[in-house]
Write a protein that holds these residues in place. Structure first.
Motif, PDB file in Angstrom:
ATOM      1  N   LEU A   4       0.828  -1.205   0.000  1.00  0.00           N
ATOM      2  CA  LEU A   4       0.000   0.000   0.000  1.00  0.00           C
ATOM      3  C   LEU A   4       0.861   1.252   0.000  1.00  0.00           C
ATOM      4  CD1 LEU A   4      -2.809  -0.991   2.533  1.00  0.00           C
ATOM      5  CD2 LEU A   4      -3.027  -0.768   0.048  1.00  0.00           C
ATOM      6  N   PHE A   5       1.894   1.266   0.825  1.00  0.00           N
ATOM      7  CA  PHE A   5       2.755   2.445   0.856  1.00  0.00           C
ATOM      8  C   PHE A   5       3.547   2.570  -0.439  1.00  0.00           C
ATOM      9  CE2 PHE A   5       6.441   4.960   2.526  1.00  0.00           C
ATOM     10  CZ  PHE A   5       5.716   6.104   2.824  1.00  0.00           C
ATOM     11  N   ASP A   6       3.932   1.446  -1.028  1.00  0.00           N
ATOM     12  CA  ASP A   6       4.603   1.471  -2.329  1.00  0.00           C
ATOM     13  C   ASP A   6       3.783   2.233  -3.365  1.00  0.00           C
ATOM     14  OD1 ASP A   6       7.009   0.246  -1.903  1.00  0.00           O
ATOM     15  OD2 ASP A   6       6.325  -1.758  -2.472  1.00  0.00           O
ATOM     16  N   PHE A 276      -0.549   2.042   6.840  1.00  0.00           N
ATOM     17  CA  PHE A 276      -0.701   1.059   5.766  1.00  0.00           C
ATOM     18  C   PHE A 276      -0.084  -0.286   6.145  1.00  0.00           C
ATOM     19  CE2 PHE A 276      -1.236   4.195   1.956  1.00  0.00           C
ATOM     20  CZ  PHE A 276      -2.492   4.517   2.416  1.00  0.00           C
ATOM     21  N   GLU A 277       1.058  -0.272   6.809  1.00  0.00           N
ATOM     22  CA  GLU A 277       1.682  -1.526   7.239  1.00  0.00           C
ATOM     23  C   GLU A 277       0.762  -2.302   8.179  1.00  0.00           C
ATOM     24  OE1 GLU A 277       5.357  -0.397   9.035  1.00  0.00           O
ATOM     25  OE2 GLU A 277       6.505  -0.603   7.164  1.00  0.00           O
ATOM     26  N   THR A 278       0.096  -1.592   9.083  1.00  0.00           N
ATOM     27  CA  THR A 278      -0.768  -2.252  10.058  1.00  0.00           C
ATOM     28  C   THR A 278      -2.014  -2.826   9.394  1.00  0.00           C
ATOM     29  OG1 THR A 278       0.053  -0.704  11.742  1.00  0.00           O
ATOM     30  CG2 THR A 278      -1.919  -1.977  12.281  1.00  0.00           C
ATOM     31  N   ILE A 279      -2.589  -2.083   8.449  1.00  0.00           N
ATOM     32  CA  ILE A 279      -3.743  -2.602   7.724  1.00  0.00           C
ATOM     33  C   ILE A 279      -3.369  -3.891   6.993  1.00  0.00           C
ATOM     34  CG2 ILE A 279      -5.288  -2.170   5.768  1.00  0.00           C
ATOM     35  CD1 ILE A 279      -5.346   0.773   6.635  1.00  0.00           C
ATOM     36  N   GLU A 280      -2.213  -3.906   6.337  1.00  0.00           N
ATOM     37  CA  GLU A 280      -1.793  -5.113   5.615  1.00  0.00           C
ATOM     38  C   GLU A 280      -1.483  -6.264   6.569  1.00  0.00           C
ATOM     39  OE1 GLU A 280      -0.082  -3.664   1.357  1.00  0.00           O
ATOM     40  OE2 GLU A 280       1.360  -3.728   3.003  1.00  0.00           O
ATOM     41  N   TRP A 281      -0.874  -5.952   7.714  1.00  0.00           N
ATOM     42  CA  TRP A 281      -0.608  -6.981   8.723  1.00  0.00           C
ATOM     43  C   TRP A 281      -1.923  -7.637   9.147  1.00  0.00           C
ATOM     44  CZ3 TRP A 281      -2.172  -8.196  13.599  1.00  0.00           C
ATOM     45  CH2 TRP A 281      -1.364  -9.031  14.364  1.00  0.00           C
ATOM     46  N   ALA A 282      -2.934  -6.829   9.395  1.00  0.00           N
ATOM     47  CA  ALA A 282      -4.226  -7.349   9.848  1.00  0.00           C
ATOM     48  C   ALA A 282      -4.912  -8.149   8.746  1.00  0.00           C
ATOM     49  CB  ALA A 282      -5.111  -6.200  10.311  1.00  0.00           C
ATOM     50  N   GLU A 283      -4.884  -7.635   7.522  1.00  0.00           N
ATOM     51  CA  GLU A 283      -5.534  -8.346   6.424  1.00  0.00           C
ATOM     52  C   GLU A 283      -4.898  -9.719   6.204  1.00  0.00           C
ATOM     53  OE1 GLU A 283      -7.191  -4.666   3.655  1.00  0.00           O
ATOM     54  OE2 GLU A 283      -5.276  -5.608   3.145  1.00  0.00           O
ATOM     55  N   ALA A 284      -3.587  -9.797   6.346  1.00  0.00           N
ATOM     56  CA  ALA A 284      -2.890 -11.071   6.129  1.00  0.00           C
ATOM     57  C   ALA A 284      -3.258 -12.105   7.175  1.00  0.00           C
ATOM     58  CB  ALA A 284      -1.379 -10.840   6.124  1.00  0.00           C
ATOM     59  N   PHE A 311     -10.989   0.157   3.137  1.00  0.00           N
ATOM     60  CA  PHE A 311     -10.274  -0.959   3.753  1.00  0.00           C
ATOM     61  C   PHE A 311     -11.107  -1.808   4.721  1.00  0.00           C
ATOM     62  CE2 PHE A 311      -6.852   2.162   2.802  1.00  0.00           C
ATOM     63  CZ  PHE A 311      -6.200   1.411   1.838  1.00  0.00           C
ATOM     64  N   TYR A 312     -12.153  -1.234   5.349  1.00  0.00           N
ATOM     65  CA  TYR A 312     -12.945  -2.014   6.313  1.00  0.00           C
ATOM     66  C   TYR A 312     -14.381  -1.479   6.362  1.00  0.00           C
ATOM     67  CZ  TYR A 312      -9.942   1.543   8.526  1.00  0.00           C
ATOM     68  OH  TYR A 312      -9.187   2.673   8.774  1.00  0.00           O
ATOM     69  N   PRO A 313     -15.047  -1.450   5.204  1.00  0.00           N
ATOM     70  CA  PRO A 313     -16.359  -0.789   5.119  1.00  0.00           C
ATOM     71  C   PRO A 313     -17.457  -1.471   5.916  1.00  0.00           C
ATOM     72  CG  PRO A 313     -15.903  -2.005   3.101  1.00  0.00           C
ATOM     73  CD  PRO A 313     -14.627  -2.008   3.907  1.00  0.00           C
ATOM     74  N   ASP A 314     -17.329  -2.779   6.150  1.00  0.00           N
ATOM     75  CA  ASP A 314     -18.402  -3.514   6.813  1.00  0.00           C
ATOM     76  C   ASP A 314     -18.232  -3.596   8.327  1.00  0.00           C
ATOM     77  OD1 ASP A 314     -19.611  -4.075   4.337  1.00  0.00           O
ATOM     78  OD2 ASP A 314     -18.248  -5.775   4.021  1.00  0.00           O
ATOM     79  N   GLY A 315     -17.155  -3.045   8.858  1.00  0.00           N
ATOM     80  CA  GLY A 315     -16.935  -3.076  10.295  1.00  0.00           C
ATOM     81  C   GLY A 315     -17.844  -2.098  11.022  1.00  0.00           C
ATOM     82  N   PRO A 316     -17.934  -2.212  12.341  1.00  0.00           N
ATOM     83  CA  PRO A 316     -18.719  -1.260  13.133  1.00  0.00           C
ATOM     84  C   PRO A 316     -17.934   0.046  13.306  1.00  0.00           C
ATOM     85  CG  PRO A 316     -17.710  -2.878  14.567  1.00  0.00           C
ATOM     86  CD  PRO A 316     -17.359  -3.298  13.172  1.00  0.00           C
TER      87      PRO A 316
END
Length: 350
Positions: A4-6, A276-284, A311-316
């Motif tokens: 993502l950061f790339d 962005f790193e944290t979002i990718e860590w969580a998605e993985a 990135f997380y549209p369905d979350g609360p």
């Protein structure tokens, strides 16, 4: 470096001038919210980012500071690296160290907004994600003494509303029962990790036990885990979410057990790269994410809503439109889910 950061790291960025504006607004939580928006301009475009530091003194001090000299030619990554050596609190240290990340995020998000606009891109295009309809919950307090009256008023006006609530030791058994009966609470924020704030809440095993029983489907955010409260969460770890300590991947990995939920508040991360790193860590790892808000008064709310939509549209997502933070329940507010944004340029919602 994350993928993502790339996607934004090499974007050319030209800054010619900077400006700042301030906002103040009463909130439903009983305090006046103050924020400062940074405006970075160049090549006929302006990017904006909002400093959500909670202490008004930090904004007062910034109002008296000279304009920051960010003029120059950069890539987005080189500008971020440049900020490592810039004192964003030139007239006094912040009231709380967390404010350093908040201000850094304000400047970085303004720079990213500008870089995208100058390169005729939206964030959605840059990261190759499609905006989606955005589910949101309403975060509110129940007053002093607490009663379900505010929840009832919101539900009367908007019957399908979902909530994120901050229980306190003053919640009686009757209040817990009445709130649970709404079947509208999705997150209970125990604020058991806050330090030196007006919302610090001591871990209370009696309260925690009552809440776990009364709200069996709710996500439990930021419990304070002590020798008395930790056993209550045996077998309930999958309901626990973290917010206050989360500033990047390292902070997530330092939690007492690998989380299944995280509250993503972009300003807590300070830098776009860390977010962005944290979002990718969580998605993985299949970690469920939802967005968090900080009573943004301006463009910052667009930014947190856009990121949630991508990135997380369905979350609360605790990113409700600002009108839900007003002391009185307003008519005509948008309902959840919000229509997917156009995000035609930069970090704009539309």
């Amino acid at each position: 470096m994350s993928d993502l950061f790339d996607a934004v790291v090499d974007l050319p960025l030209s800054i010619e001038s900077t400006d700042r504006t301030r906002r103040d607004r009463d909130t439903s939580s009983g305090f006046v919210r103050t924020t400062t928006t940074f405006h970075l301009s160049g090549a006929g475009h302006t990017g904006r980012g909002e400093d959500v530091a909670y202490d008004t003194e930090d904004h007062d001090a910034l109002a008296d500071a000279p304009a920051f000299d960010f003029a120059g030619e950069y890539t987005f990554a080189s500008f971020s690296a440049h900020l490592d050596d810039v004192d964003l609190f030139p007239t006094k240290s912040p009231e709380r160290e967390t404010a350093r990340h908040y201000r850094r995020w304000a400047v970085e998000s303004a720079a990213l907004d500008l870089a995208l606009r100058q390169n005729d891109l939206s964030l959605a295009e840059a990261v190759d994600r499609d905006p989606a309809p955005l589910r949101f919950v309403v975060s509110t307090r129940l007053g002093d003494p607490p009663t379900p009256d505010r929840l009832d008023a919101i539900l009367d006006a908007y019957p399908d509303t979902e909530f994120k609530l901050d229980p306190t030791a003053e919640w009686t058994a009757e209040v817990v029962e009445a709130v649970a009966a709404t079947d509208a609470v999705r997150i209970l924020d125990l604020k058991g990790l806050y330090e030196g704030t007006q919302v610090d809440t001591e871990p209370d095993p009696d309260l925690y036990g009552r809440l776990l029983d009364a709200f069996p489907e709710a996500v439990i955010e930021d419990p304070g885990l002590t020798s008395e409260t930790r056993p209550l969460f045996d077998g309930e770890e999958g309901r626990v979410s973290w917010d206050y300590p989360i500033t990047g991947v390292e902070s997530v990995e330092a939690r007492p057990f690998e989380p299944e939920w995280l509250n993503i508040k972009p300003s807590r991360f300070g830098t776009v790269e860390s977010l962005f790193e944290t979002i990718e860590w969580a998605e993985a790892r299949g970690v469920s994410l939802y967005g968090g808000g900080q009573f943004e008064l301006g463009v910052g709310r667009d930014h947190i809503q856009l990121l949630a939509s991508l990135f997380y549209p369905d979350g609360p997502n605790d990113v409700a439109p600002a009108g839900y933070n007003d002391p009185d329940v307003q008519s005509g507010l948008p309902r959840s889910p919000l229509d997917a944004p156009e995000n035609s340029s930069g970090l704009s919602w539309e």
